[in-house]
Design a protein around this motif. Structure first.
Motif, PDB file in Angstrom:
ATOM      1  N   UNK A 283       0.833  -1.213   0.000  1.00 55.53           N
ATOM      2  CA  UNK A 283       0.000   0.000   0.000  1.00 55.53           C
ATOM      3  C   UNK A 283       0.861   1.253   0.000  1.00 55.53           C
ATOM      4  N   UNK A 284       1.882   1.253  -0.787  1.00 55.31           N
ATOM      5  CA  UNK A 284       2.795   2.402  -0.840  1.00 55.31           C
ATOM      6  C   UNK A 284       2.129   3.593  -1.510  1.00 55.31           C
ATOM      7  N   UNK A 285       2.612   4.761  -1.128  1.00 53.99           N
ATOM      8  CA  UNK A 285       2.122   5.987  -1.760  1.00 53.99           C
ATOM      9  C   UNK A 285       2.617   6.034  -3.203  1.00 53.99           C
ATOM     10  N   UNK A 286       2.000   6.897  -3.998  1.00 54.58           N
ATOM     11  CA  UNK A 286       2.424   7.038  -5.382  1.00 54.58           C
ATOM     12  C   UNK A 286       3.884   7.492  -5.453  1.00 54.58           C
ATOM     13  N   UNK A 287       4.270   8.379  -4.559  1.00 52.91           N
ATOM     14  CA  UNK A 287       5.649   8.850  -4.537  1.00 52.91           C
ATOM     15  C   UNK A 287       6.614   7.696  -4.295  1.00 52.91           C
ATOM     16  N   UNK A 288       6.266   6.810  -3.355  1.00 51.11           N
ATOM     17  CA  UNK A 288       7.117   5.657  -3.064  1.00 51.11           C
ATOM     18  C   UNK A 288       7.162   4.694  -4.243  1.00 51.11           C
ATOM     19  N   UNK A 289       6.026   4.539  -4.913  1.00 48.03           N
ATOM     20  CA  UNK A 289       5.985   3.646  -6.071  1.00 48.03           C
ATOM     21  C   UNK A 289       6.851   4.187  -7.206  1.00 48.03           C
ATOM     22  N   UNK A 290       6.795   5.485  -7.430  1.00 49.41           N
ATOM     23  CA  UNK A 290       7.628   6.089  -8.475  1.00 49.41           C
ATOM     24  C   UNK A 290       9.106   5.989  -8.117  1.00 49.41           C
ATOM     25  N   UNK A 291       9.410   6.083  -6.829  1.00 52.35           N
ATOM     26  CA  UNK A 291      10.793   5.943  -6.399  1.00 52.35           C
ATOM     27  C   UNK A 291      11.282   4.511  -6.673  1.00 52.35           C
ATOM     28  N   UNK A 292      10.410   3.533  -6.403  1.00 54.03           N
ATOM     29  CA  UNK A 292      10.775   2.148  -6.689  1.00 54.03           C
ATOM     30  C   UNK A 292      10.939   1.920  -8.182  1.00 54.03           C
ATOM     31  N   UNK A 293      10.062   2.485  -8.983  1.00 54.53           N
ATOM     32  CA  UNK A 293      10.162   2.351 -10.441  1.00 54.53           C
ATOM     33  C   UNK A 293      11.479   2.935 -10.941  1.00 54.53           C
ATOM     34  N   UNK A 294      11.871   4.053 -10.362  1.00 54.37           N
ATOM     35  CA  UNK A 294      13.122   4.696 -10.741  1.00 54.37           C
ATOM     36  C   UNK A 294      14.320   3.824 -10.378  1.00 54.37           C
ATOM     37  N   UNK A 295      14.263   3.185  -9.193  1.00 54.02           N
ATOM     38  CA  UNK A 295      15.370   2.327  -8.760  1.00 54.02           C
ATOM     39  C   UNK A 295      15.481   1.070  -9.616  1.00 54.02           C
ATOM     40  N   UNK A 296      14.346   0.636 -10.187  1.00 55.16           N
ATOM     41  CA  UNK A 296      14.355  -0.531 -11.085  1.00 55.16           C
ATOM     42  C   UNK A 296      14.829  -0.165 -12.482  1.00 55.16           C
ATOM     43  N   UNK A 297      14.984   1.138 -12.725  1.00 54.51           N
ATOM     44  CA  UNK A 297      15.483   1.650 -13.995  1.00 54.51           C
ATOM     45  C   UNK A 297      14.592   1.243 -15.170  1.00 54.51           C
ATOM     46  N   UNK A 298      13.276   1.285 -14.952  1.00 55.61           N
ATOM     47  CA  UNK A 298      12.340   0.988 -16.033  1.00 55.61           C
ATOM     48  C   UNK A 298      12.224   2.200 -16.945  1.00 55.61           C
ATOM     49  N   UNK A 299      11.799   1.939 -18.175  1.00 56.38           N
ATOM     50  CA  UNK A 299      11.637   3.035 -19.134  1.00 56.38           C
ATOM     51  C   UNK A 299      10.347   3.811 -18.879  1.00 56.38           C
ATOM     52  N   UNK A 300       9.295   3.058 -18.500  1.00 60.32           N
ATOM     53  CA  UNK A 300       7.987   3.687 -18.348  1.00 60.32           C
ATOM     54  C   UNK A 300       7.299   3.223 -17.067  1.00 60.32           C
ATOM     55  N   UNK A 301       6.491   4.105 -16.515  1.00 58.36           N
ATOM     56  CA  UNK A 301       5.625   3.743 -15.410  1.00 58.36           C
ATOM     57  C   UNK A 301       4.186   3.983 -15.849  1.00 58.36           C
ATOM     58  N   UNK A 302       3.355   2.979 -15.625  1.00 62.65           N
ATOM     59  CA  UNK A 302       1.928   3.087 -15.910  1.00 62.65           C
ATOM     60  C   UNK A 302       1.224   3.350 -14.580  1.00 62.65           C
ATOM     61  N   UNK A 303       0.483   4.443 -14.496  1.00 64.28           N
ATOM     62  CA  UNK A 303      -0.171   4.834 -13.243  1.00 64.28           C
ATOM     63  C   UNK A 303      -1.680   4.676 -13.388  1.00 64.28           C
ATOM     64  N   UNK A 304      -2.268   3.911 -12.455  1.00 63.69           N
ATOM     65  CA  UNK A 304      -3.712   3.676 -12.468  1.00 63.69           C
ATOM     66  C   UNK A 304      -4.291   4.081 -11.110  1.00 63.69           C
ATOM     67  N   UNK A 305      -5.231   5.006 -11.137  1.00 64.64           N
ATOM     68  CA  UNK A 305      -5.945   5.422  -9.934  1.00 64.64           C
ATOM     69  C   UNK A 305      -7.440   5.251 -10.132  1.00 64.64           C
ATOM     70  N   UNK A 306      -8.246   5.768  -9.182  1.00 65.38           N
ATOM     71  CA  UNK A 306      -9.699   5.612  -9.276  1.00 65.38           C
ATOM     72  C   UNK A 306     -10.263   6.281 -10.535  1.00 65.38           C
ATOM     73  N   UNK A 307      -9.728   7.468 -10.859  1.00 71.04           N
ATOM     74  CA  UNK A 307     -10.198   8.181 -12.048  1.00 71.04           C
ATOM     75  C   UNK A 307      -9.916   7.377 -13.310  1.00 71.04           C
ATOM     76  N   UNK A 308      -8.701   6.788 -13.362  1.00 68.51           N
ATOM     77  CA  UNK A 308      -8.304   6.001 -14.546  1.00 68.51           C
ATOM     78  C   UNK A 308      -9.168   4.752 -14.676  1.00 68.51           C
TER      79      UNK A 308
END
Length: 339
Positions: A283-308
């Motif tokens: 249940x990490x925050x979006x900021x924490x998830x983006x930090x993890x994505x950055x550490x994994x060195x992925x090219x893209x992050x797909x973000x899904x929230x309630x609106x999406x």
């Protein structure tokens, strides 16, 4: 332990002789040997092998030798030496064994303890001795190729012709017999060239009598095995750089229970289409998830929230530029494939 005999038993037990021949098989196994550990020789090691069972055509010998050579070369290994020999068949090998015993009997007192046993039990293995005291004796030993019957000569000449046509360089080594008793006709080894003692990375040969000895019908076969630990040693010795594993392309971040469900389904679809993706967990925050994505060195992050979820869209974020845009769920995979 080794893999060829178990493969032959499986060939018999599972009726593989009913399939179109030759049957081509491979294996990767742990293997064990009860002997003193040495450089490149361990009590437990790992082995890979390939077998072609059910045909005596010498073109298969050449195919198997080429397969082993191409495999080792594809790993980045260079300066590989292929040695080949023929040890004959049931018809011509006994005559050579008698000539070998006669030759060695004059040097009995100079033989190492193991070779004195080999002289009585398995004379062909005399040629495989690594003791310095026996090397001079081996050099003067009769060559088995001088004792081959006409069929074995023709077979061996054909193997050499095929290898030459395939552009595979090799050397004849009349001392090469391999360490197992079931071999017939063609035997071969591949080792790195260089000074000093070079251990074989792999080797094999024909074993046209083995399946019959295990209770089957006479069935010709040929194959090879290679030691994985020995290959790793050779890669290190030649300073071969091992390629890094491919990085995941996308990280799928989500906010909310329903968004996590959609993220799970999206990651499954991406992987099914061959796109490496990582799903956010916990249940990490979006900021924490983006930090993890950055550490994994992925090219893209797909973000899904309630609106999406409500709009059946997602935010696709380029992690290098920070640019992001909204895209429909059903277009995400195709967009990632293009990039």
């Amino acid at each position: 332990a080794e893999g060829t005999a178990p493969i032959c038993r499986a060939y018999l037990e599972h009726g593989l002789f009913n399939l179109p021949q030759p049957v081509k098989l491979y294996y990767i196994i742990p293997a064990f040997r009860y002997e003193r550990p040495q450089a490149g020789r361990y009590r437990q090691h790992h082995q890979l092998g390939c077998e072609a069972i059910g045909d005596a055509d010498p073109v298969l010998d050449a195919e198997v030798i080429e397969l082993m050579y191409r495999f080792l070369s594809s790993l980045g290994l260079s300066e590989l030496l292929i040695e080949i020999n023929s040890i004959g068949c049931r018809q011509c090998q006994p005559g050579y064994v008698e000539a070998l015993k006669k030759y060695y009997s004059t040097y009995r007192d100079r033989l190492c303890p193991d070779c004195k046993v080999r002289l009585a039990r398995n004379p062909l293995r005399l040629l495989d001795c690594k003791e310095v005291s026996c090397q001079e004796i081996i050099t003067g030993a009769p060559k088995i190729t001088d004792y081959l019957c006409s069929e074995c000569q023709t077979h061996f000449q054909s193997v050499q012709k095929y290898l030459t046509e395939l552009g595979i360089s090799y050397q004849l080594n009349h001392k090469l017999v391999r360490g197992l008793d079931y071999y017939t006709r063609t035997v071969f080894e591949v080792k790195p060239e260089g000074k000093g003692v070079q251990i074989a990375l792999g080797g094999g040969g024909r074993y046209d009598n083995l399946i019959e000895e295990l209770g089957g019908k006479p069935t010709p076969a040929v194959g090879f095995a290679a030691g994985i630990e020995r290959i790793i040693i050779a890669l290190k010795n030649q300073n071969v750089i091992v390629p890094t594993l491919p990085k995941p392309v996308a990280y799928v971040a989500c906010l909310g229970t329903q968004a996590k469900l959609e993220a799970t389904k999206l990651v499954s679809r991406l992987r099914h289409q061959g796109i490496a993706a990582i799903q956010a967990t916990g249940d990490k925050s979006l900021k924490s998830q983006l930090r993890q994505a950055n550490s994994l060195d992925v090219k893209y992050t797909v973000i899904i929230g309630e609106k999406e979820v409500a709009n059946e869209t997602a935010v696709l974020r380029d992690m290098s530029s920070g640019e992001q845009k909204t895209v429909p769920f059903n277009e995400i995979a195709s967009l990632l494939e293009k990039r």
